[in-house]
Design a protein around this motif. Structure first.
Motif, PDB file in Angstrom:
ATOM      1  N   MET A 232       0.682  -1.196   0.148  1.00 19.07           N
ATOM      2  CA  MET A 232       0.112   0.020   0.020  1.00 19.07           C
ATOM      3  C   MET A 232       0.883   1.288   0.031  1.00 19.07           C
ATOM      4  O   MET A 232       0.576   2.357  -0.250  1.00 19.07           O
ATOM      5  CB  MET A 232      -0.759  -0.061   1.158  1.00 19.07           C
ATOM      6  CG  MET A 232      -1.884  -0.993   1.213  1.00 19.07           C
ATOM      7  SD  MET A 232      -2.921  -0.850   2.508  1.00 19.07           S
ATOM      8  CE  MET A 232      -3.965  -2.368   2.628  1.00 19.07           C
ATOM      9  N   ARG A 233       2.082   1.259   0.586  1.00 21.47           N
ATOM     10  CA  ARG A 233       3.129   2.422   0.761  1.00 21.47           C
ATOM     11  C   ARG A 233       3.652   2.562  -0.785  1.00 21.47           C
ATOM     12  O   ARG A 233       3.762   3.659  -1.193  1.00 21.47           O
ATOM     13  CB  ARG A 233       3.980   2.077   1.846  1.00 21.47           C
ATOM     14  CG  ARG A 233       3.523   2.116   2.952  1.00 21.47           C
ATOM     15  CD  ARG A 233       4.440   1.944   4.167  1.00 21.47           C
ATOM     16  NE  ARG A 233       5.334   2.964   4.191  1.00 21.47           N
ATOM     17  CZ  ARG A 233       5.127   3.868   5.141  1.00 21.47           C
ATOM     18  NH1 ARG A 233       4.107   3.868   5.675  1.00 21.47           N
ATOM     19  NH2 ARG A 233       5.880   4.993   4.981  1.00 21.47           N
ATOM     20  N   ASN A 234       3.983   1.496  -1.570  1.00 25.39           N
ATOM     21  CA  ASN A 234       4.768   1.726  -2.688  1.00 25.39           C
ATOM     22  C   ASN A 234       4.355   0.496  -3.591  1.00 25.39           C
ATOM     23  O   ASN A 234       5.349  -0.482  -3.796  1.00 25.39           O
ATOM     24  CB  ASN A 234       6.413   1.938  -2.424  1.00 25.39           C
ATOM     25  CG  ASN A 234       6.987   2.054  -3.706  1.00 25.39           C
ATOM     26  OD1 ASN A 234       6.414   2.778  -4.539  1.00 25.39           O
ATOM     27  ND2 ASN A 234       8.343   1.768  -3.424  1.00 25.39           N
ATOM     28  N   MET A 235       3.269   0.579  -4.470  1.00 22.40           N
ATOM     29  CA  MET A 235       2.807  -0.557  -5.261  1.00 22.40           C
ATOM     30  C   MET A 235       3.507  -0.304  -6.546  1.00 22.40           C
ATOM     31  O   MET A 235       3.770   0.919  -7.100  1.00 22.40           O
ATOM     32  CB  MET A 235       1.256  -0.551  -5.545  1.00 22.40           C
ATOM     33  CG  MET A 235       0.915  -1.548  -6.335  1.00 22.40           C
ATOM     34  SD  MET A 235      -0.932  -1.327  -6.502  1.00 22.40           S
ATOM     35  CE  MET A 235      -1.423  -1.659  -4.997  1.00 22.40           C
ATOM     36  N   ASN A 236       4.138  -1.255  -7.189  1.00 18.67           N
ATOM     37  CA  ASN A 236       4.780  -1.363  -8.560  1.00 18.67           C
ATOM     38  C   ASN A 236       3.906  -1.284  -9.524  1.00 18.67           C
ATOM     39  O   ASN A 236       3.265  -2.260  -9.831  1.00 18.67           O
ATOM     40  CB  ASN A 236       5.724  -2.592  -8.565  1.00 18.67           C
ATOM     41  CG  ASN A 236       6.550  -2.436  -9.842  1.00 18.67           C
ATOM     42  OD1 ASN A 236       6.821  -1.559 -10.528  1.00 18.67           O
ATOM     43  ND2 ASN A 236       7.274  -3.594  -9.964  1.00 18.67           N
ATOM     44  N   GLU A 237       3.779  -0.063 -10.141  1.00 16.62           N
ATOM     45  CA  GLU A 237       2.653   0.154 -11.159  1.00 16.62           C
ATOM     46  C   GLU A 237       3.225   0.134 -12.401  1.00 16.62           C
ATOM     47  O   GLU A 237       2.904   0.470 -13.557  1.00 16.62           O
ATOM     48  CB  GLU A 237       1.879   1.321 -10.942  1.00 16.62           C
ATOM     49  CG  GLU A 237       1.189   1.096  -9.654  1.00 16.62           C
ATOM     50  CD  GLU A 237       0.507   2.559  -9.201  1.00 16.62           C
ATOM     51  OE1 GLU A 237      -0.112   3.013 -10.305  1.00 16.62           O
ATOM     52  OE2 GLU A 237       0.292   2.676  -8.405  1.00 16.62           O
ATOM     53  N   SER A 238       4.712  -0.026 -12.548  1.00 15.01           N
ATOM     54  CA  SER A 238       5.428   0.052 -13.949  1.00 15.01           C
ATOM     55  C   SER A 238       4.944  -1.011 -14.723  1.00 15.01           C
ATOM     56  O   SER A 238       4.774  -2.130 -14.462  1.00 15.01           O
ATOM     57  CB  SER A 238       6.978  -0.003 -13.559  1.00 15.01           C
ATOM     58  OG  SER A 238       7.282  -1.307 -13.213  1.00 15.01           O
TER      59      SER A 238
END
Length: 458
Positions: A232-238
Motif C-alpha cells: 500500500m505504501r509503494n505499489m509497483n505500477e510500472s
C-alpha cells in the motif's frame, strides 16, 4: 484412459446432460470439467467422486442444492478426487457443512462462496496449505473461528470469509503470510483490539486489500500495521498497460467492496486496486499521521467509528486516493486545505462529525454536494451557507430581537419581587415570634408598622 475413468465420465454426463469441456483430448484424458453459468438443479451426484484424474471441477453459478458429497464410508466423497487442484462450487444453494476432509487435498483454489453452508471451517489445513493460493468461503452461514492452521499456508494470496457468522479476535497470526494480497472478514462478529505480532518484522508485506468492516473491533487504529503495509505504501505500477487482474485467468479475484456508502460487486479486481476499510466498528482515538504513507491507496473508509481529533493533513499525500469516507465519527477542527491537492478524489464524505470553519475550495472540492458535510453544525461555506451569513443570522437571533430584551427585563422584575416577598415572610415570622414571647411593646409596634408598609408597597 482406464475403464474406471470412462465409466465415471459416462455416468456424470448422463446425470447432467451436458457436454464436457475436454482438455488434452488428444491424449484421451479428462482433466478439466467446467459447467459453470448454467441452470443445473438438484444435488451434485456422488458418482463424481470416481473421477480420479479430474484436476478442475467448476460447477459454479448454477442452482445445485443439497450437501457437498461426503459419504466417506461409501467411498463417495468429494475428497476422493485425489488429483483435484481447482474446486469451484460457488453461487449455488448448497447446504450442510464443508467436508472436513478437504484439508487433506492439495488444492490450489477452493471457492465455496455464496451458498448456504453452515458449521465451522475445517480446522486441519495441513496438506491443503502446501499449495493453497485462493480460499473464498464468503457469503455463507459459517460459525466458529478462523483455524490457526491457515498460518501455514505460505502460498495464500486470497482469504475471504466475509458475510458469515464467525466470532473471533483479530487473527494477528496471519501477518506472517508473505503473499497474502486480499483479506476480508467483513460482516462477521470479530471483536477486540487489533494487535500485531512482535515476532514479525514486516507484517502483511503484500497486502493491498483489507476489509474489516461491520464487526465489533475496538481500540485504536493499528498504527504498526499501517506503517508496515509495504504494498500500500509503494505499489509497483510500472509496465501496467492493458487491464490486468489479481489472481489468474482461471481464478480471478471476485468480491464485494464498499465505496461511497454503496456495496459493489467486482467480478475482477485490477492489480492496482488498494483498499483499507475498517468502517462500522468501535475504533477510538485519533487517525494516525502515518496513514499518509500509504501512497498507493485508492480507497480509505474509516466511517462509523468513534474516532476523535483532527483530520491529519498527511492524507493529502495519498495522491492516488479516489474514495475517502470519514463520516459518522467525532472528528474536530477544520478540514485541511491540503486535501484540495487530491485531484483523483471523486468521493468525499465527512458528514456527521464535529468539524468547524470554512470548507476548502478548488479542484474536486468544488463538485461535492452538501451531503458530504451535513451534520457538522460549525462548518460553513459552499455548498453550505457562507460563513458570514451564518454568523449574521446567529447575531440577529440572539442580540437584536426586541422581544428578547423584554423577556430579559421581565425576568429581572420577577427576581426583585421574589426577593421582596422573601423579606416579607421573614419579617412576619419574626414579628409573630416577638409577640408570642412577650417582648417590649415598642418593638411589636415597630414591627407592625413595617409590616403595614411592606404590604402596602406590594
Amino acid at each position: 484412459m482406464s475403464l474406471g475413468d470412462r465409466f465415471c465420465i459416462t455416468n456424470v454426463v448422463l446425470v447432467f446432460f451436458v457436454q464436457l469441456k475436454i482438455s488434452d483430448f488428444g491424449n484421451g484424458l479428462y482433466h478439466h470439467w467446467e459447467c459453470s453459468k448454467n441452470s443445473f438443479t438438484g444435488s451434485i451426484p456422488q458418482e463424481i467422486s470416481k473421477c480420479k484424474q479430474l484436476q478442475t471441477l467448476d460447477l459454479s453459478q448454477n442452482k445445485f442444492s443439497g450437501v457437498i458429497p461426503n459419504d466417506i464410508t461409501g467411498n463417495k466423497s468429494i475428497c476422493n478426487l485425489e488429483k483435484i487442484l481447482t474446486l469451484k462450487l460457488s453461487n449455488n444453494a448448497l447446504t450442510g457443512e464443508i467436508p472436513h476432509c478437504v484439508g487433506n487435498i492439495e488444492l490450489i483454489t477452493l471457492f465455496l462462496q455464496s451458498n448456504k453452508l453452515n458449521g465451522t471451517i475445517p480446522a486441519n489445513f495441513s496438506k491443503l496449505c502446501d499449495s493453497l493460493m485462493y480460499l473464498d468461503l464468503s457469503d455463507n452461514q459459517l460459525e466458529g473461528v478462523l483455524p490457526k492452521s491457515l498460518s501455514k499456508c505460505q502460498s495464500l494470496e486470497l482469504l475471504n470469509v466475509g458475510n458469515n457468522r464467525l466470532r473471533d479476535k483479530f487473527p494477528s497470526w496471519l501477518d506472517n503470510l508473505p503473499r497474502l494480497q486480499v483479506f476480508s472478514v467483513r460482516f462477521n462478529a470479530f471483536y477486540g483490539p487489533i494487535t500485531s505480532s512482535p515476532k514479525v518484522n514486516h507484517p502483511f508485506p503484500m497486502l493491498q486489500i483489507i476489509d474489516l468492516s461491520n464487526n465489533k473491533f475496538c481500540g485504536k487504529l493499528p498504527r504498526r500495521y499501517i506503517k508496515n503495509f509495504a504494498t500500500m505504501r509503494n505499489m509497483n505500477e510500472s509496465g501496467v498497460g492493458n487491464p490486468q487482474y489479481l489472481g489468474d485467468s482461471v481464478s480471478p479475484y471476485s468480491m464485494v467492496l464498499t465505496f461511497n456508502g454503496l456495496q459493489q460487486k467486482y467480478e475482477k479486481l485490477i492489480v492496482t486496486m488498494s483498499t483499507f476499510d475498517i468502517s462500522n466498528n468501535n475504533f477510538t482515538g485519533q487517525i494516525p499521521y502515518v496513514i499518509g504513507g500509504l501512497h498507493s491507496l485508492r480507497n480509505l473508509n474509516l466511517s462509523h467509528n468513534v474516532l476523535t481529533g483532527n483530520i491529519p493533513p498527511s492524507i493529502a499525500k495519498l495522491s492516488l486516493l479516489q474514495d475517502l469516507d470519514l463520516s459518522s465519527n467525532r472528528l474536530t477542527g477544520r478540514i485541511p486545505q491540503e486535501l484540495v491537492s487530491l485531484t483523483f478524489l471523486g468521493s468525499f464524505n465527512v458528514s456527521n462529525n464535529l468539524l468547524e470553519g470554512s470548507i476548502p475550495h478548488g479542484f474536486n472540492f468544488d463538485t461535492y454536494t452538501a451531503n458530504s458535510y451535513q451534520g457538522n453544525l460549525e462548518l460553513c461555506g459552499k455548498p453550505l451557507p457562507e460563513c458570514g451569513e451564518r454568523r449574521a443570522k446567529g447575531t440577529t437571533n440572539n442580540q437584536d430581537d426586541p422581544k428578547n430584551d423584554n423577556e430579559r427585563m421581565l425576568s429581572m422584575s420577577e427576581i426583585v419581587v421574589m426577593g421582596f416577598g422573601s423579606g416579607v415572610l421573614v419579617g412576619l415570622a419574626w414579628g409573630y415570634y416577638m409577640f408570642s414571647v412577650g417582648k417590649p411593646f415598642w418593638f411589636i409596634k415597630l414591627a407592625s408598622k413595617m409590616e403595614s408598609i411592606l404590604i402596602g408597597f406590594f
